[in-house]
Write an enzyme that holds these catalytic residues in place. Sequence first.
Site, PDB file in Angstrom:
ATOM      1  N   CYS A   1       0.839  -1.201   0.000  1.00 60.00           N
ATOM      2  CA  CYS A   1       0.000   0.000   0.000  1.00 60.00           C
ATOM      3  C   CYS A   1       0.881   1.261   0.000  1.00 60.00           C
ATOM      4  O   CYS A   1       1.522   1.561  -0.986  1.00 60.00           O
ATOM      5  CB  CYS A   1      -0.961  -0.045   1.186  1.00 60.00           C
ATOM      6  SG  CYS A   1      -2.277   1.168   1.099  1.00 60.00           S
TER       7      CYS A   1
ATOM      8  N   HIS B   1      -3.469  -5.809   1.129  1.00 60.38           N
ATOM      9  CA  HIS B   1      -2.692  -6.011   2.363  1.00 60.38           C
ATOM     10  C   HIS B   1      -2.571  -7.475   2.771  1.00 60.38           C
ATOM     11  O   HIS B   1      -3.395  -7.955   3.563  1.00 60.38           O
ATOM     12  CB  HIS B   1      -3.359  -5.242   3.503  1.00 60.38           C
ATOM     13  CG  HIS B   1      -3.258  -3.757   3.365  1.00 60.38           C
ATOM     14  ND1 HIS B   1      -2.312  -3.012   4.029  1.00 60.38           N
ATOM     15  CD2 HIS B   1      -3.959  -2.891   2.612  1.00 60.38           C
ATOM     16  CE1 HIS B   1      -2.450  -1.730   3.710  1.00 60.38           C
ATOM     17  NE2 HIS B   1      -3.448  -1.626   2.843  1.00 60.38           N
TER      18      HIS B   1
ATOM     19  N   GLU C   1      -0.645  -8.664   4.912  1.00 62.63           N
ATOM     20  CA  GLU C   1      -0.377  -8.772   6.360  1.00 62.63           C
ATOM     21  C   GLU C   1      -1.664  -8.746   7.179  1.00 62.63           C
ATOM     22  O   GLU C   1      -1.636  -9.053   8.372  1.00 62.63           O
ATOM     23  CB  GLU C   1       0.590  -7.655   6.803  1.00 62.63           C
ATOM     24  CG  GLU C   1      -0.035  -6.300   7.092  1.00 62.63           C
ATOM     25  CD  GLU C   1      -0.418  -5.510   5.843  1.00 62.63           C
ATOM     26  OE1 GLU C   1      -0.477  -6.106   4.748  1.00 62.63           O
ATOM     27  OE2 GLU C   1      -0.678  -4.299   5.968  1.00 62.63           O
TER      28      GLU C   1
END
Lengths: 249, 84
Positions: A87, A196, A198
């Site tokens: 991002c 994302h 994560e």
Amino acid sequence: MSTRVGVVTFPGSLDDGDAARAVRLAGAEPVRLWHDDATLHQVDAVVLPGGFSYGDYLRCGAIARFAPMMEIIILAARDGLPVLGICNGFQILCEAHLLPGALTRNQHLHFRNRDQLIRVESATTAWTNSYEVGQELLIPVKNGEGCYVADRSTLDTLEAEGRIVARYLSGNPNGSQRDIAAIRNEAGNVVGIMPHPEHAVDALTGPSTDGIGFFASLLAHLRSGGATRSKAGPRSGDPAGVADEKVPA
Amino acid sequence: MARVVVDVMLKPEILDPQGQAVANALPRLGVSGVTSVRIGKRVEIEFAPDSDPDGEQAARRAREIADRLLANPVIEDYTVRVEQ
């Protein structure tokens, strides 16, 4: 010695905590790096997390790119250090010219926050080798300026060289050209991704655990001798952990 | 003291959704006949006084700043002008 993966915190970073957690869940040791510090603390790889570094002033990532930490990451990345930009981290990599193109305001002007299906298209990078080409992943996307743009010849080169790492499926959330969600550099050690991974490493908090593969891929890459420890030199009397202490809670 | 103004604009081929949103709002104000709105940034830089009467040095330094930081050449163009 366990694998050390640096996670950089800039003023305005948001997802550094989740990135460090994903690193830990994958079996590596997260090392918090501070933007104003100019040593890599002998990490084996670096994650540039999401957020709004420097308040997104001027352009997203434009000011972070000149942080002391970024100056050494840029040099190390050119020497093969694996770097994953997520991002805002992807925006910083483009501003640093480690990846081509730029990320601009979402075409529809809305901030888009949803679980997003993407398709892996390059499984030879330091960060995606545990996936298969064509594999579909469900991971969160959340951005206001995630529209990937580049001139036609750059896009054609990315396609021809297999450097588009992932594309959006079932709807493009931001107007990115050619549905690009992630790209890589020529060597494959640097990857930028807008969604994302994560945030998709634990069934309790994510829509899937599809994202853990990015971090598992890194460990496989390093085990296969993919890269050497960052040449940050001796720790120069700089005790390990100093960077952590400077990171705001 | 030289004041330099740097105007940064998205390249013509880059979509400007902000400008489009403004253009689309204009008919609601009763304004018609607008075919395009593009939005950019104006940056004013003031340099410390020195022996630079025509602002040539200031303009050169402003161009360096614009090249490296103020504009992203992938998506933006810029112009520099000196305002004494």
